[in-house]
Scaffold this active site. Structure first.
Site, mmCIF file in Angstrom:
data_model
loop_
_atom_site.group_PDB
_atom_site.id
_atom_site.type_symbol
_atom_site.label_atom_id
_atom_site.label_comp_id
_atom_site.label_asym_id
_atom_site.label_seq_id
_atom_site.Cartn_x
_atom_site.Cartn_y
_atom_site.Cartn_z
ATOM 1 N N LYS A 58 2.644 17.635 4.770
ATOM 2 C CA LYS A 58 1.423 17.271 5.509
ATOM 3 C C LYS A 58 1.218 18.190 6.708
ATOM 4 O O LYS A 58 0.127 18.715 6.919
ATOM 5 C CB LYS A 58 1.537 15.803 5.942
ATOM 6 N N ARG A 97 -2.021 22.761 9.026
ATOM 7 C CA ARG A 97 -2.002 24.053 9.738
ATOM 8 C C ARG A 97 -2.570 25.172 8.873
ATOM 9 O O ARG A 97 -3.216 26.087 9.378
ATOM 10 C CB ARG A 97 -0.567 24.372 10.182
ATOM 11 N N GLN A 152 2.779 18.461 18.080
ATOM 12 C CA GLN A 152 1.315 18.435 18.143
ATOM 13 C C GLN A 152 0.835 19.023 19.460
ATOM 14 O O GLN A 152 -0.113 19.810 19.496
ATOM 15 C CB GLN A 152 0.803 17.004 17.970
ATOM 16 N N ASP A 207 9.590 10.922 12.121
ATOM 17 C CA ASP A 207 8.821 10.291 11.044
ATOM 18 C C ASP A 207 9.717 9.569 10.038
ATOM 19 O O ASP A 207 9.218 8.829 9.182
ATOM 20 C CB ASP A 207 7.974 11.344 10.314
ATOM 21 N N LYS A 226 2.530 5.983 17.343
ATOM 22 C CA LYS A 226 2.206 6.543 16.031
ATOM 23 C C LYS A 226 1.040 5.753 15.405
ATOM 24 O O LYS A 226 0.334 5.048 16.112
ATOM 25 C CB LYS A 226 3.446 6.541 15.130
HETATM 26 C C1 S3P Z 1 3.382 16.308 13.526
HETATM 27 C C2 S3P Z 1 4.149 16.082 14.619
HETATM 28 C C3 S3P Z 1 4.780 14.796 14.932
HETATM 29 C C4 S3P Z 1 4.814 13.886 13.705
HETATM 30 C C5 S3P Z 1 3.515 13.873 12.956
HETATM 31 C C6 S3P Z 1 3.147 15.270 12.501
HETATM 32 C C7 S3P Z 1 2.794 17.647 13.336
HETATM 33 O O1 S3P Z 1 4.022 14.163 15.936
HETATM 34 O O2 S3P Z 1 5.163 12.583 14.073
HETATM 35 O O3 S3P Z 1 3.611 13.046 11.817
HETATM 36 O O4 S3P Z 1 2.342 17.959 12.218
HETATM 37 O O5 S3P Z 1 2.799 18.424 14.303
HETATM 38 P P1 S3P Z 1 4.330 14.419 17.512
HETATM 39 O O6 S3P Z 1 4.041 15.848 17.797
HETATM 40 O O7 S3P Z 1 3.378 13.504 18.225
HETATM 41 O O8 S3P Z 1 5.759 14.025 17.681
#
Ligand code: S3P
Length: 427
Positions: free
Chosen positions: A21, A26, A168, A314, A341
């Site tokens: 995912k 990206r 993120q 996750d 989340k």
């Molecule tokens: C993700 C980063 C994580 C993760 C999310 C996907 C990403 O979140 O929990 O499912 O693709 O960068 P956080 O950056 O808030 O930890």
């Protein structure tokens, strides 16, 4: 739709899991702001990454699916155009947070929002650094979406020390850095997933326990091909399933083995899990392997905390299921971000584990419980969160009697074929 799940006698077979995912999001984003046609193999056709595509469609980017590939017709850093409507990121935190970094550097206004769950999630974490760079972003009083992002004369490069371990936030700043004057540096103390760095060919500098990622504004992105491995976070559900259902042996092929994502495998091996990695290789800058898993006697005595948490963030719901089926005391700490989340995952995990008959202690930043024999089947709440639905769906396979997962269709956020694979492995 509620899903009824009966005790599984065994799980057997070879499966392949849909695409990653994080990498799928990206690939679309980088494709949209690259020059030329980006070709993506293995894209995850699930609700979240499809939200990213639809946001870019609204900004004038075209795409097509053909022969199992996704093509994104990129328009370079500045070729996106104003959307007539509010961008809808759906349930996807990655879409809204990462795209905000791009939208902050464009010469038109955009409003981006999402579903009833996304509009409750914290956005201050990306607003703060982007505003430091000179972006004009407004949100609700509680720093939640809708976000209104207006054009500014220039974005300025900054040095940004991440206050929380978040891929993120890191990625939002790096994307904005592409539009900034000068070199933006993101300083990370606790490693979080590094797909953005790998996909943009950024090499982090490691120095005294931290990682510094630099990106130069105006850097031209040429369209390329991305190969998306299977999502290790999705594979985790079936790895645990095979461990806890007796007489099981499964093989999962082509799973992403990025070191920032596979902390859960190390944890499960510490539990005594019989997990073998085969055919380890690297494709398109990401390591992959095939995984063989056999039913195992698990011992869970451990505290998961500190630097490990961003690596397993996750997978904590499904690790809790492994621990519930193990012997020992299991504790998770330093995981307060789990409350931010798709749902409050600490509360959701505790709620459902208690329905299994476990005495769970809940903390602000985690939870703890001692495993027990004879766990109870029950009706489990998904809280409309895909990972909670899948974790307790897998947990149900090892319970005596029938269980129900309420609103089980939310798995379509990241893994639409999840329930089908659950059935296939029991045949
Ligand atoms: C993700 C980063 C994580 C993760 C999310 C996907 C990403 O979140 O929990 O499912 O693709 O960068 P956080 O950056 O808030 O930890």
């Amino acid at each position: 739709m509620d899903k009824i799940i009966s005790t599984a006698k065994f799980l057997k077979g070879e499966i392949s899991i849909p695409g990653d995912k994080s990498i799928s999001h990206r690939a679309v984003m980088i494709g949209a702001i690259s020059d030329g046609v980006t070709e993506i193999t293995g894209f995850l056709k699930a609700a979240d990454p499809l939200s990213t595509i639809s946001c870019f469609n609204s900004l004038g980017i075209e795409h097509k699916f053909e022969n199992e590939k996704l093509f994104i017709y990129g328009k370079d850093l500045k070729g996106l155009r104003r959307s007539a409507t509010t961008l809808d990121a759906g349930n996807s935190g990655t879409t809204i947070r990462l795209m905000s970094g791009i939208l902050a550097g464009l010469n038109f206004s955009t409003i981006i929002s999402g579903d009833q769950y996304l509009i409750k999630r914290p956005m201050k974490r990306i607003i703060d650094p982007l505003v430091k760079m000179g972006a004009d972003i407004s949100s609700t009083e509680k720093f939640t979406a809708p976000l209104s992002i207006k054009p500014v004369e220039t974005l300025n490069a900054i040095d940004y020390e991440l206050p929380i371990a978040s891929a993120q936030v890191k990625s939002a700043v790096l994307f904005a850095g592409l539009y900034a004057n000068g070199t933006t540096r993101v300083i990370e103390h606790e490693p979080s997933r590094d797909h953005t760095e790998r996909m943009l060919n950024l090499t982090p500098e490691k120095s005294s326990g931290k990682s510094i990622i630099s990106i130069t504004g105006g850097m031209k992105l040429e369209a390329k091909q991305f190969v998306v491995p299977s999502d290790p976070s999705s594979a985790a559900f079936f790895i645990v399933a095979a461990l806890i259902v007796p007489n099981s042996e499964i093989k999962i092929i082509n799973v992403g083995m990025n070191p920032t994502r596979i902390g859960f495998i190390k944890v499960l091996k510490q539990f005594g899990a019989n997990i073998i990695l085969e055919n380890e290789r690297t494709i398109g800058g990401e390591p992959l392997a095939d995984i063989i898993v056999k039913s195992s006697v698990l011992k869970s005595n451990c505290i998961l905390n500190g630097n490990l948490i961003p690596n397993i963030i996750d997978e904590i719901p499904i690790l809790s299921i492994a621990a519930a089926n193990a012997i020992g005391k299991f504790e998770v700490r330093d995981a307060q971000d789990l409350r931010n989340k798709e749902t409050d995952r600490i509360a959701a995990i505790c709620f459902n584990l208690r329905k299994m008959g476990l005495d769970v202690e809940e903390y602000k930043d985690g939870f703890a419980f001692e495993s027990k024999k004879d766990l109870l089947s029950s009706g489990f709440e998904s809280f409309d969160d895909h990972r909670i639905a899948m974790a307790f769906g897998i947990g149900s396979l090892a319970l005596n009697g029938q269980s129900t997962i309420i609103n089980s269709e939310c798995v379509s956020i990241s893994f639409p074929s999840f329930w089908k694979i659950v059935n296939t492995l029991q045949k």
